[in-house]
Design an enzyme around this catalytic site. Structure first.
Site, PDB file in Angstrom:
ATOM      1  N   MET A 134     -19.896  -1.760   7.691  1.00 40.82           N
ATOM      2  CA  MET A 134     -19.168  -2.946   8.168  1.00 40.82           C
ATOM      3  C   MET A 134     -18.890  -2.889   9.669  1.00 40.82           C
ATOM      4  SD  MET A 134     -18.539  -5.205   5.828  1.00 40.82           S
ATOM      5  CE  MET A 134     -18.731  -5.333   4.052  1.00 40.82           C
ATOM      6  N   ASN A 160     -11.112  -4.920   1.772  1.00 43.38           N
ATOM      7  CA  ASN A 160     -10.314  -3.702   1.573  1.00 43.38           C
ATOM      8  C   ASN A 160     -10.787  -2.515   2.417  1.00 43.38           C
ATOM      9  OD1 ASN A 160      -8.751  -1.674  -0.271  1.00 43.38           O
ATOM     10  ND2 ASN A 160     -10.899  -1.070  -0.492  1.00 43.38           N
ATOM     11  N   TYR A 224      -5.597   1.961  14.464  1.00 46.13           N
ATOM     12  CA  TYR A 224      -5.580   1.425  13.096  1.00 46.13           C
ATOM     13  C   TYR A 224      -4.540   0.309  12.964  1.00 46.13           C
ATOM     14  CZ  TYR A 224      -4.385   1.451   8.081  1.00 46.13           C
ATOM     15  OH  TYR A 224      -4.098   1.086   6.785  1.00 46.13           O
ATOM     16  N   ALA A 226      -3.323  -1.593  15.192  1.00 44.06           N
ATOM     17  CA  ALA A 226      -3.752  -2.805  15.917  1.00 44.06           C
ATOM     18  C   ALA A 226      -4.645  -3.673  15.034  1.00 44.06           C
ATOM     19  CB  ALA A 226      -4.494  -2.411  17.193  1.00 44.06           C
ATOM     20  N   LYS A 228      -4.625  -3.898  11.817  1.00 45.71           N
ATOM     21  CA  LYS A 228      -3.878  -4.496  10.712  1.00 45.71           C
ATOM     22  C   LYS A 228      -2.963  -5.627  11.212  1.00 45.71           C
ATOM     23  CE  LYS A 228      -5.549  -1.993   7.295  1.00 45.71           C
ATOM     24  NZ  LYS A 228      -6.484  -2.576   6.324  1.00 45.71           N
ATOM     25  N   ILE A 259      -0.155   5.352  -0.006  1.00 44.29           N
ATOM     26  CA  ILE A 259      -0.773   5.395  -1.343  1.00 44.29           C
ATOM     27  C   ILE A 259      -1.571   6.699  -1.481  1.00 44.29           C
ATOM     28  CG2 ILE A 259      -2.276   4.117  -2.963  1.00 44.29           C
ATOM     29  CD1 ILE A 259       0.117   2.405  -1.913  1.00 44.29           C
ATOM     30  N   GLU A 262      -7.373   9.963  -1.675  1.00 49.79           N
ATOM     31  CA  GLU A 262      -7.762  11.272  -1.120  1.00 49.79           C
ATOM     32  C   GLU A 262      -7.737  11.281   0.405  1.00 49.79           C
ATOM     33  OE1 GLU A 262     -11.080  12.548  -4.038  1.00 49.79           O
ATOM     34  OE2 GLU A 262     -11.475  13.543  -2.111  1.00 49.79           O
TER      35      GLU A 262
HETATM   36  N1  LIG Z   1      -4.037   4.874   1.297  1.00 48.93           N
HETATM   37  C1  LIG Z   1      -2.981   4.432   1.989  1.00 48.93           C
HETATM   38  O1  LIG Z   1      -1.972   5.135   2.174  1.00 48.93           O
HETATM   39  C2  LIG Z   1      -2.972   3.045   2.489  1.00 48.93           C
HETATM   40  C3  LIG Z   1      -4.081   2.215   2.484  1.00 48.93           C
HETATM   41  N2  LIG Z   1      -4.006   0.953   2.963  1.00 48.93           N
HETATM   42  C4  LIG Z   1      -5.173   0.085   2.977  1.00 48.93           C
HETATM   43  O2  LIG Z   1      -5.830   0.112   1.714  1.00 48.93           O
HETATM   44  C5  LIG Z   1      -7.233  -0.061   1.899  1.00 48.93           C
HETATM   45  C6  LIG Z   1      -7.983   1.039   1.186  1.00 48.93           C
HETATM   46  O3  LIG Z   1      -7.528   2.290   1.669  1.00 48.93           O
HETATM   47  P1  LIG Z   1      -7.932   3.652   0.956  1.00 48.93           P
HETATM   48  O4  LIG Z   1      -8.340   3.375  -0.438  1.00 48.93           O
HETATM   49  O5  LIG Z   1      -6.871   4.628   1.234  1.00 48.93           O
HETATM   50  O6  LIG Z   1      -9.206   4.045   1.813  1.00 48.93           O
HETATM   51  P2  LIG Z   1     -10.390   5.076   1.480  1.00 48.93           P
HETATM   52  O7  LIG Z   1     -10.588   5.846   2.724  1.00 48.93           O
HETATM   53  O8  LIG Z   1     -10.157   5.799   0.224  1.00 48.93           O
HETATM   54  O9  LIG Z   1     -11.622   4.095   1.248  1.00 48.93           O
HETATM   55  C7  LIG Z   1     -12.196   3.411   2.285  1.00 48.93           C
HETATM   56  C8  LIG Z   1     -13.419   2.692   1.772  1.00 48.93           C
HETATM   57  O10 LIG Z   1     -14.058   2.052   2.871  1.00 48.93           O
HETATM   58  C9  LIG Z   1     -15.411   2.498   2.960  1.00 48.93           C
HETATM   59  N3  LIG Z   1     -15.827   2.574   4.347  1.00 48.93           N
HETATM   60  C10 LIG Z   1     -15.487   3.502   5.279  1.00 48.93           C
HETATM   61  N4  LIG Z   1     -16.094   3.238   6.443  1.00 48.93           N
HETATM   62  C11 LIG Z   1     -16.851   2.130   6.243  1.00 48.93           C
HETATM   63  C12 LIG Z   1     -17.741   1.394   7.062  1.00 48.93           C
HETATM   64  N5  LIG Z   1     -17.981   1.721   8.322  1.00 48.93           N
HETATM   65  N6  LIG Z   1     -18.363   0.322   6.519  1.00 48.93           N
HETATM   66  C13 LIG Z   1     -18.142  -0.029   5.219  1.00 48.93           C
HETATM   67  N7  LIG Z   1     -17.312   0.623   4.405  1.00 48.93           N
HETATM   68  C14 LIG Z   1     -16.674   1.702   4.906  1.00 48.93           C
HETATM   69  C15 LIG Z   1     -15.410   3.862   2.277  1.00 48.93           C
HETATM   70  O11 LIG Z   1     -16.674   4.194   1.728  1.00 48.93           O
HETATM   71  P3  LIG Z   1     -17.874   4.892   2.533  1.00 48.93           P
HETATM   72  O12 LIG Z   1     -17.291   6.050   3.255  1.00 48.93           O
HETATM   73  O13 LIG Z   1     -18.816   5.226   1.424  1.00 48.93           O
HETATM   74  O14 LIG Z   1     -18.413   3.833   3.425  1.00 48.93           O
HETATM   75  C16 LIG Z   1     -14.440   3.623   1.138  1.00 48.93           C
HETATM   76  O15 LIG Z   1     -15.069   2.982   0.078  1.00 48.93           O
HETATM   77  C17 LIG Z   1      -7.457  -0.093   3.424  1.00 48.93           C
HETATM   78  O16 LIG Z   1      -7.556  -1.420   3.857  1.00 48.93           O
HETATM   79  C18 LIG Z   1      -6.203   0.564   3.976  1.00 48.93           C
HETATM   80  O17 LIG Z   1      -5.915   0.113   5.267  1.00 48.93           O
HETATM   81  C19 LIG Z   1      -2.861   0.447   3.476  1.00 48.93           C
HETATM   82  C20 LIG Z   1      -1.747   1.211   3.517  1.00 48.93           C
HETATM   83  C21 LIG Z   1      -1.687   2.554   3.027  1.00 48.93           C
HETATM   84  C1  LIG Z   2       3.872   6.595   7.599  1.00 43.22           C
HETATM   85  C2  LIG Z   2       3.631   5.208   7.060  1.00 43.22           C
HETATM   86  C3  LIG Z   2       4.852   4.771   6.331  1.00 43.22           C
HETATM   87  C4  LIG Z   2       5.848   4.229   7.284  1.00 43.22           C
HETATM   88  C5  LIG Z   2       6.815   3.405   6.525  1.00 43.22           C
HETATM   89  O1  LIG Z   2       6.641   3.013   5.405  1.00 43.22           O
HETATM   90  N1  LIG Z   2       7.876   3.104   7.138  1.00 43.22           N
HETATM   91  C6  LIG Z   2       8.890   2.355   6.520  1.00 43.22           C
HETATM   92  C7  LIG Z   2       9.638   3.126   5.524  1.00 43.22           C
HETATM   93  S1  LIG Z   2      10.746   4.228   6.250  1.00 43.22           S
HETATM   94  O2  LIG Z   2      11.671   3.438   7.002  1.00 43.22           O
HETATM   95  O3  LIG Z   2      11.396   4.957   5.171  1.00 43.22           O
HETATM   96  O4  LIG Z   2       9.980   5.155   7.101  1.00 43.22           O
HETATM   97  C8  LIG Z   2       2.392   5.102   6.210  1.00 43.22           C
HETATM   98  C9  LIG Z   2       2.271   3.710   5.598  1.00 43.22           C
HETATM   99  C10 LIG Z   2       0.823   3.322   5.694  1.00 43.22           C
HETATM  100  C11 LIG Z   2       0.112   4.568   6.038  1.00 43.22           C
HETATM  101  C12 LIG Z   2      -1.289   4.520   6.688  1.00 43.22           C
HETATM  102  C13 LIG Z   2      -2.193   3.538   6.171  1.00 43.22           C
HETATM  103  O5  LIG Z   2      -1.950   2.382   6.246  1.00 43.22           O
HETATM  104  C14 LIG Z   2      -3.540   4.003   5.696  1.00 43.22           C
HETATM  105  C15 LIG Z   2      -4.210   4.871   6.676  1.00 43.22           C
HETATM  106  C16 LIG Z   2      -5.353   5.449   5.856  1.00 43.22           C
HETATM  107  C17 LIG Z   2      -6.159   6.393   6.641  1.00 43.22           C
HETATM  108  O6  LIG Z   2      -7.123   6.982   5.790  1.00 43.22           O
HETATM  109  C18 LIG Z   2      -5.313   7.472   7.318  1.00 43.22           C
HETATM  110  C19 LIG Z   2      -3.868   7.325   7.105  1.00 43.22           C
HETATM  111  C20 LIG Z   2      -3.298   5.970   7.306  1.00 43.22           C
HETATM  112  C21 LIG Z   2      -3.264   5.699   8.784  1.00 43.22           C
HETATM  113  C22 LIG Z   2      -1.856   5.935   6.705  1.00 43.22           C
HETATM  114  C23 LIG Z   2      -0.874   6.838   7.461  1.00 43.22           C
HETATM  115  C24 LIG Z   2       0.554   6.765   6.939  1.00 43.22           C
HETATM  116  C25 LIG Z   2       1.049   5.372   6.911  1.00 43.22           C
HETATM  117  C26 LIG Z   2       1.126   4.870   8.347  1.00 43.22           C
END
Ligand SMILES: NC(=O)C1=CN([C@@H]2O[C@H](COP(=O)(O)OP(=O)(O)OC[C@H]3O[C@@H](n4cnc5c(N)ncnc54)[C@H](OP(=O)(O)O)[C@@H]3O)[C@@H](O)[C@H]2O)C=CC1
Ligand SMILES: C[C@H](CCC(=O)NCCS(=O)(=O)O)[C@H]1CC[C@H]2[C@@H]3C(=O)C[C@@H]4C[C@H](O)CC[C@]4(C)[C@H]3CC[C@]12C
Length: 342
Positions: A134, A160, A224, A226, A228, A259, A262
């Site tokens: 993407m 996503n 990141y 920015a 979002k 969340i 991994e």
């Molecule tokens: N986990 C968290 O704590 C939080 C997550 N989110 C949001 O939830 C969503 C999912 O997060 P999460 O499940 O943790 O993420 P993951 O890292 O587990 O999954 C990311 C997915 O995106 C794919 N991906 C990575 N790079 C690319 C690329 N260049 N092109 C196309 N696909 C790509 C990966 O597959 P592949 O490597 O095979 O391409 C994988 O399927 C995101 O939008 C994230 O911002 C929001 C807040 C907190």
């Molecule tokens: C640290 C963040 C949580 C901050 C928060 O919830 N503050 C309000 C509650 S509090 O007042 O009690 O502090 C994390 C929330 C979202 C996370 C990030 C995310 O969006 C996904 C990314 C996924 C990536 O693979 C790496 C990590 C992330 C940047 C991740 C980092 C932690 C958060 C910012």
């Protein structure tokens, strides 16, 4: 050209709590109140009205119009991006169990194939994947084209995926910011533009997976965060235009806290001691809010809703709270970038 296509069809059915006053739009100093009844009024506001408002907003964001029934997804044609792992993978399994047609995408073919196989076992009406990156908006458009060729329409677009971004002090690498903007933001726009004719036809839904980092910034996530924040601006403006033009396509913005995927746990668990919420439940809530055409999802509501409310009401207090939840001593500073991002 960019993508590798693969498909299958099941025949049965389709730290410092004071913080700094910088950049705050509220005064950091408490206002002195000389009128005692005004003081009481403020007490009432803090003790009763704010919690009530919070409760009301939580109910509003969390429940949405109507009741969710998993049958709502049966036979629906759904694209899920970032479906090879994490929340996207879990959404694919829920949709499959509900009998939807799924088109999954990510870069890693081997993982996608496994997810597709499991979706078919779980009862998906059909399941296929398109692999590619993407980073290119051409690939984003190609995925939508694939849905058009295969299904001749689309009911739900779940945006996503995210590209890799470091969890550390901002290193000055502007090219990296550009790259994550392309992957996490521009491709969402490109997919939306391509999918809109089909979504208008089906009166379907766009589901945008965002983060509390797109509402309230926390440290070590500048590039990141920015991307979002950009999603919120773009899709909220688009929602207005849909209403003005009577376009019956819903836009659901999903504001997620930490969340237990991994990648997220690997990136931040040494710094953030708060327990992450389960990805399976999170995935179900995203599908539910999209199906109910909710404007916004807060998951988990217990941390996201208070943070969003405090953002405007007590921003310096919130910033201090956020910093206090980070073990900054566990961040290993990377050398500053020379501006040669990749
Ligand atoms: N986990 C968290 O704590 C939080 C997550 N989110 C949001 O939830 C969503 C999912 O997060 P999460 O499940 O943790 O993420 P993951 O890292 O587990 O999954 C990311 C997915 O995106 C794919 N991906 C990575 N790079 C690319 C690329 N260049 N092109 C196309 N696909 C790509 C990966 O597959 P592949 O490597 O095979 O391409 C994988 O399927 C995101 O939008 C994230 O911002 C929001 C807040 C907190
Ligand atoms: C640290 C963040 C949580 C901050 C928060 O919830 N503050 C309000 C509650 S509090 O007042 O009690 O502090 C994390 C929330 C979202 C996370 C990030 C995310 O969006 C996904 C990314 C996924 C990536 O693979 C790496 C990590 C992330 C940047 C991740 C980092 C932690 C958060 C910012």
């Amino acid at each position: 050209m960019f993508a590798k296509l693969q498909g299958a069809r099941k025949e049965k059915a389709p730290a410092d709590l004071q913080g700094s006053a910088q950049n705050s739009h509220c005064s950091p100093r408490p206002r002195v109140c000389s009128n005692p009844s005004a003081g009481k009024g403020m007490g009432l506001l803090l003790k009763v009205l704010i919690p009530l408002l919070g409760l009301g907003l939580a109910v509003y964001f969390y429940s949405g119009p109507g009741n969710f029934n998993e049958e709502m997804l049966r036979g629906k044609r759904v694209i899920v991006t970032g479906a090879s792992s994490g929340i996207g993978e879990q959404m694919a399994y829920h949709l499959a169990r509900m009998g939807a047609h799924v088109l999954l995408t990510a870069r890693t073919e081997a993982k996608l194939q496994k997810v597709v196989d499991k979706c078919l076992d779980l009862g998906a009406a059909s399941a296929r994947y398109v692999s590619g990156s993407m980073e290119s908006t051409a690939f984003a458009e190609e995925v939508v084209k694939e849905a058009e060729i295969t299904w001749g329409g689309l009911d739900m677009l779940i945006l996503n995926h995210i590209g890799y971004s470091y969890f550390n002090f901002f290193n000055g690498d502007v090219d990296h910011v550009r790259k994550v903007m392309e992957t996490n933001f521009l491709s969402y726009v490109a997919m939306t533009v391509s999918a809109l004719p089909m979504l208008k036809e089906s009166e379907g839904s766009i589901v945008v997976v965002s983060s509390v980092s797109g509402k309230v910034a926390s440290p070590f996530t500048a590039p990141y965060s920015a991307t979002k924040f950009a999603l919120e601006g773009f899709f909220s403006s688009l929602r207005h235009e849909f209403i003005i033009e009577n376009v019956n396509v819903s836009i659901t913005l999903c504001i997620l806290g930490y969340i237990n995927t991994e990648n997220a746990v690997r990136a931040v668990s040494h710094v953030i001691k708060v327990a992450p919420a389960p990805k399976e439940e999170c995935a179900l809530e995203i599908i539910r809010s999209g199906a109910l055409r909710q404007r916004e999802l807060h998951y988990p509501a217990s941390t996201v809703t208070p943070a969003v409310l405090l953002r405007d009401f007590a921003p310096d207090f919130l910033d201090g709270l956020i910093r206090s939840n980070h073990q900054v001593e566990n961040i290993k500073r990377a050398p500053p970038s020379q501006g040669s991002g990749h």
